[in-house]
Motif scaffolding. Structure first.
Motif, short mmCIF file in Angstrom:
data_model
loop_
_atom_site.label_atom_id
_atom_site.label_comp_id
_atom_site.label_asym_id
_atom_site.label_seq_id
_atom_site.Cartn_x
_atom_site.Cartn_y
_atom_site.Cartn_z
N ILE A 37 64.65 -22.87 149.92
CA ILE A 37 64.36 -24.20 150.26
C ILE A 37 62.94 -24.36 150.77
CG2 ILE A 37 64.91 -26.57 151.05
CD1 ILE A 37 67.84 -25.51 150.74
N ARG A 38 61.96 -25.01 150.31
CA ARG A 38 60.81 -25.02 151.05
C ARG A 38 60.26 -26.43 151.11
NH1 ARG A 38 56.46 -20.80 151.33
NH2 ARG A 38 54.70 -21.73 151.86
N VAL A 39 59.97 -26.98 152.10
CA VAL A 39 59.48 -28.32 152.29
C VAL A 39 57.91 -28.13 152.16
CG1 VAL A 39 59.01 -30.34 153.53
CG2 VAL A 39 61.12 -29.20 153.72
N THR A 40 57.35 -28.93 150.91
CA THR A 40 55.82 -28.52 150.66
C THR A 40 54.89 -29.78 151.20
OG1 THR A 40 56.24 -29.39 148.24
CG2 THR A 40 56.39 -27.28 148.47
N GLU A 41 55.69 -30.86 151.18
CA GLU A 41 55.06 -32.15 151.92
C GLU A 41 56.05 -32.80 152.30
OE1 GLU A 41 52.27 -34.20 149.28
OE2 GLU A 41 52.12 -32.45 147.99
N ALA A 42 55.50 -33.64 153.67
CA ALA A 42 56.24 -34.61 154.32
C ALA A 42 55.52 -35.82 155.05
CB ALA A 42 57.30 -33.59 155.31
N ASP A 71 69.65 -29.88 146.50
CA ASP A 71 69.00 -29.04 145.49
C ASP A 71 67.69 -30.03 144.65
OD1 ASP A 71 70.27 -30.31 143.89
OD2 ASP A 71 71.26 -28.75 142.65
N ALA A 72 67.59 -31.06 145.28
CA ALA A 72 66.66 -32.21 144.87
C ALA A 72 65.14 -31.40 145.11
CB ALA A 72 66.84 -33.54 145.52
N ALA A 73 64.21 -32.08 144.27
CA ALA A 73 63.01 -31.77 144.21
C ALA A 73 62.01 -32.71 145.36
CB ALA A 73 62.38 -31.78 142.82
N SER A 74 62.83 -34.01 145.49
CA SER A 74 62.15 -34.74 146.30
C SER A 74 63.53 -35.57 147.25
CB SER A 74 61.70 -35.87 145.49
OG SER A 74 60.83 -36.81 146.51
N VAL A 75 63.34 -35.93 148.35
CA VAL A 75 64.02 -36.41 149.41
C VAL A 75 63.58 -37.49 150.06
CG1 VAL A 75 65.60 -35.90 151.19
CG2 VAL A 75 65.35 -34.20 149.51
N ALA A 76 64.42 -38.71 150.10
CA ALA A 76 63.69 -39.75 150.91
C ALA A 76 64.70 -40.61 151.69
CB ALA A 76 63.01 -40.84 150.01
N LEU A 77 64.38 -40.98 152.88
CA LEU A 77 64.99 -41.78 153.61
C LEU A 77 64.14 -43.37 153.66
CD1 LEU A 77 65.81 -40.15 156.86
CD2 LEU A 77 67.29 -40.37 154.86
N ASP A 78 64.69 -44.35 152.99
CA ASP A 78 64.31 -45.50 152.92
C ASP A 78 64.89 -46.72 153.46
OD1 ASP A 78 62.50 -47.86 151.92
OD2 ASP A 78 62.90 -47.37 149.89
N GLY A 79 64.41 -46.73 154.94
CA GLY A 79 65.18 -47.75 155.72
C GLY A 79 66.64 -47.39 155.79
N GLN A 127 62.61 -25.79 145.25
CA GLN A 127 63.66 -24.91 145.33
C GLN A 127 63.72 -23.76 144.44
OE1 GLN A 127 66.62 -26.22 147.01
NE2 GLN A 127 66.04 -28.18 147.28
N THR A 128 64.23 -22.68 144.81
CA THR A 128 64.22 -21.50 143.90
C THR A 128 65.74 -21.26 143.97
OG1 THR A 128 61.91 -20.77 144.59
CG2 THR A 128 63.54 -19.15 143.69
N ALA A 129 66.18 -21.12 142.91
CA ALA A 129 67.81 -20.92 142.73
C ALA A 129 68.20 -19.38 142.56
CB ALA A 129 68.30 -21.57 141.32
N ASP A 130 67.40 -18.30 142.56
CA ASP A 130 67.70 -17.25 142.20
C ASP A 130 67.39 -16.03 143.15
OD1 ASP A 130 65.18 -17.28 141.76
OD2 ASP A 130 65.19 -16.53 139.94
N LEU A 131 67.11 -16.74 144.51
CA LEU A 131 66.76 -15.80 145.51
C LEU A 131 68.04 -14.71 145.93
CD1 LEU A 131 64.84 -15.08 147.85
CD2 LEU A 131 66.25 -16.52 149.53
N VAL A 132 67.74 -13.46 146.21
CA VAL A 132 68.73 -12.57 146.47
C VAL A 132 68.30 -11.84 147.58
CG1 VAL A 132 69.89 -10.74 145.63
CG2 VAL A 132 69.39 -12.38 144.22
N GLY A 133 69.04 -11.77 148.77
CA GLY A 133 68.93 -10.88 149.71
C GLY A 133 69.84 -9.65 149.65
N GLN A 134 69.51 -8.64 150.66
CA GLN A 134 70.26 -7.34 150.35
C GLN A 134 70.77 -6.63 151.75
OE1 GLN A 134 68.56 -4.12 147.80
NE2 GLN A 134 66.56 -5.37 148.14
N ASN A 135 71.99 -6.73 151.84
CA ASN A 135 72.62 -6.20 153.09
C ASN A 135 72.65 -4.57 152.75
OD1 ASN A 135 73.55 -8.16 154.54
ND2 ASN A 135 75.46 -8.44 153.33
N VAL A 136 72.44 -3.96 153.80
CA VAL A 136 72.69 -2.35 153.73
C VAL A 136 73.74 -1.89 154.23
CG1 VAL A 136 71.34 -0.22 154.18
CG2 VAL A 136 69.79 -2.14 153.86
N VAL A 137 74.49 -1.11 153.53
CA VAL A 137 76.17 -0.67 154.01
C VAL A 137 76.18 0.70 153.93
CG1 VAL A 137 78.37 -1.07 153.66
CG2 VAL A 137 77.05 -2.89 153.04
N ALA A 138 76.29 1.32 154.97
CA ALA A 138 76.46 2.99 154.90
C ALA A 138 77.77 3.19 155.51
CB ALA A 138 75.05 3.77 155.45
#
Length: 564
Positions: A107-112, A140-148, A307-318
């Motif tokens: 999730i990245r806010v590009t403008e506010a 997961d919206a592309a635009s969010v608003a509080l209007d009053g 919004q990017t829906a396919d982000l994958v992080g990695q835990n390292v497990v040994a």
């Protein structure tokens, strides 16, 4: 450590125990004095030269700040696996691999727009995004608003039957934007143990307040930040508000359209518009009979969100296999905040190197793994896990605890190492959360072997136990401890270490300046690493089984886990 505006999911963790063990068998008394000591050859495998080399590699600009799901994280994962393999460790996942993919979204806010408060009577006031408002969204919206949007002040935003505390009562806050303080209500002379006095409970964490707002159908929540309550400056939550922030792969139930922080200045203005003051709000919120206050103010805000829906992080497990399936789990997070593109574009240093937080913890774990390899096979299997997305709300450790390679009931304990002591040697060490279980006595025994004593947490109101990866294990019932820096620095200038630590907290914590510099010291982190190894060895080479104090909520989770 934990940072940003995302949510640690509630863990409903039920693990499968040993089917042959009677569910109601009484636990053997825990006797820390019987803890075995490691061989000197194993302790000798830990050295400051190697610790420094690991930190330098992980905090190098080439790692790009180790942002979750970035090429920088992949470089860090590759380095960690290489070091684990060199130490003789095996892949710790059931299929023998070293990595566990953690599905996420970005999730990245590009403008506010500025956050604007409009009172029924009087002039509106606007507060710039970042300077006075650091906000995000669950959706997961592309635009969010509080209007009053209607605003409701809900005090500390807590419902805790165990403390006979309810900031909401019968008030319906669905569709409203909540305004709340962080932290817990303060203890009083009549109730000196209220919300564990000066120890922050989970009810005081921002993650809990988001969860409560979702449960109540709120449209959003604004947390009023004060440095005294939060334990860190507003800049810590605001500096990369326009950055890409990992979140859980699924939109949470009751997703908040807007959630995050407003500065003290914005909070004071909002209180005054409402015919009160921030001090008066604090006094009101501290009362058991507090009731929500619908404010004569509405809020306006617009945010454009990528919004990017396919982000994958990695835990390292040994792992180093032991003679039994029971496991001792060491944990540290390898991620940091990545890169601030705005700073880079302006020709400034925008790489969050994260030398202390938490390249240092990963370095400690690598050296601990080497020490265990030198010690020979243990009774119990030792797992070494480096987590992704800790900075985004402990998401990597939460996913690991929900999808463990062995049942949580077979995990004897978790030892977390985060933000090592790079300020100087101390006479003591701190075990965050150790007082909640038998681990406190064992830590005292192992620290004594290094000539150290165990001190209590010097800042319990900052809630460090709820801000680092051991929390996922604790919520699953596994006794856990966070090995932290002591407070009594020693050396030719005993005040030097304290000044260094204070300077780090003020100027380097979650800043690009968290780099490996010549003024950092390695005597303290060597002490920490040896104590953490001794603690893990005492558990891995014996049948010691630490238990939670009966008063801890985690104790019931453990009991159910073992019974199941």
């Amino acid at each position: 450590m934990r940072r940003l505006l995302l949510v640690l999911p509630l863990l409903a963790l039920v693990a499968c125990g040993d089917a042959d063990a009677p569910a109601d068998a009484p636990a053997a008394p825990f006797d820390a004095s019987t803890a075995p000591a490691p061989p000197e050859a194993a302790l000798a495998a830990i050295d400051t030269v190697a610790l420094r080399a690991h930190i330098a590699a992980l905090a190098d600009d080439a790692m790009g700040g180790r942002g979750t799901g970035t090429p920088g994280e992949q470089l860090a994962v590759d380095y960690i696996i290489e070091q684990f393999r060199a130490a003789g460790l095996e892949g710790g996942m059931p299929d023998g691999s070293f990595t566990q993919d953690v599905p996420l979204r970005s999730i990245r806010v590009t403008e506010a727009s500025p956050l604007t408060f409009r009172p029924d009577v009087g002039e509106p006031a606007s507060f710039d995004f970042v300077e006075d408002a650091a906000l995000g969204t669950d959706t997961d919206a592309a635009s969010v608003a509080l209007d009053g949007a209607d605003l409701v002040f809900v005090g500390y935003g807590i419902t805790a039957p165990g403390y006979d505390w309810d900031d909401f009562g019968d008030t319906d806050v669905s569709g409203k934007v909540l305004v709340a303080f962080v932290n817990d209500p303060p203890a009083t002379a009549e109730e000196p143990a209220l919300f564990q006095a000066d120890t922050l409970t989970y009810n005081g964490r921002w993650t809990y307040k988001y969860e409560e707002a979702r449960r109540r159908g709120a449209k959003g929540i604004l947390l009023v930040h004060t440095e005294e309550m939060a334990g860190y400056p507003f800049g810590v939550v605001a500096d990369d508000a326009f950055g890409a922030h990992p979140a859980g792969a699924d939109v949470p139930e009751g997703a908040l359209e807007v959630r995050g922080w407003i500065s003290r200045r914005a909070g004071e203005a909002l209180a005054e518009m409402s015919g009160s003051s921030l001090d008066a709000w604090m006094e009101m919120a501290a009362q058991r009979d507090f009731a929500p206050v619908e404010l004569p103010v509405v809020a306006d805000l617009t945010m454009e969100v990528e919004q990017t829906a396919d982000l994958v992080g990695q835990n390292v497990v040994a792992k180093l296999p032991g003679r039994s399936a029971e496991g001792v789990v060491f944990g540290a997070h390898h991620d940091h905040l990545g890169t601030n593109d705005e700073l880079v574009a302006a020709g400034q240093d925008g790489i969050y190197n994260g030398a202390v937080d938490n390249a240092s913890g990963v370095a400690m774990m690598i050296e601990i793994a080497k020490a265990f390899a030198a010690a020979g096979q243990m009774e119990r299997t030792i797992y070494f896990v480096t987590f992704t997305a800790e900075e985004a709300g402990l998401l990597g450790s939460a996913y690991f605890a929900q999808n463990p390679p062995i049942p949580l009931s077979q995990m004897v304990a978790n030892v977390n190492v985060d933000s090592g002591n790079l300020y100087g040697p101390t006479e003591d060490i701190v075990g965050i959360g150790s007082e909640r279980s038998d681990l406190r006595g064992l830590l005292a025994t192992t620290a004594e072997a290094e000539g150290l004593t165990v001190s209590p947490d010097a800042a319990p109101n900052q809630g460090l136990f709820f801000r680092s990866d051991q929390l996922a294990f604790a919520r699953g019932g596994v006794p856990a401890v966070f090995i932290n820096t002591g407070d009594r620095f020693v050396g030719q200038d005993a005040d030097y270490g304290q000044r260094m630590r204070d300077a780090y907290r003020a100027d380097r914590y979650h800043q690009p300046s968290d780099e490996l510099t010549d003024d950092l010291s390695f005597g303290g982190i060597l002490q920490q690493t040896r104590v953490a190894f001794r603690l893990g060895y005492a558990l891995a080479a014996s049948d010691l089984a630490p238990q939670w104090r009966p008063s801890e909520a985690f104790a019931e989770t453990r009991r159910q886990s073992m019974a199941d």
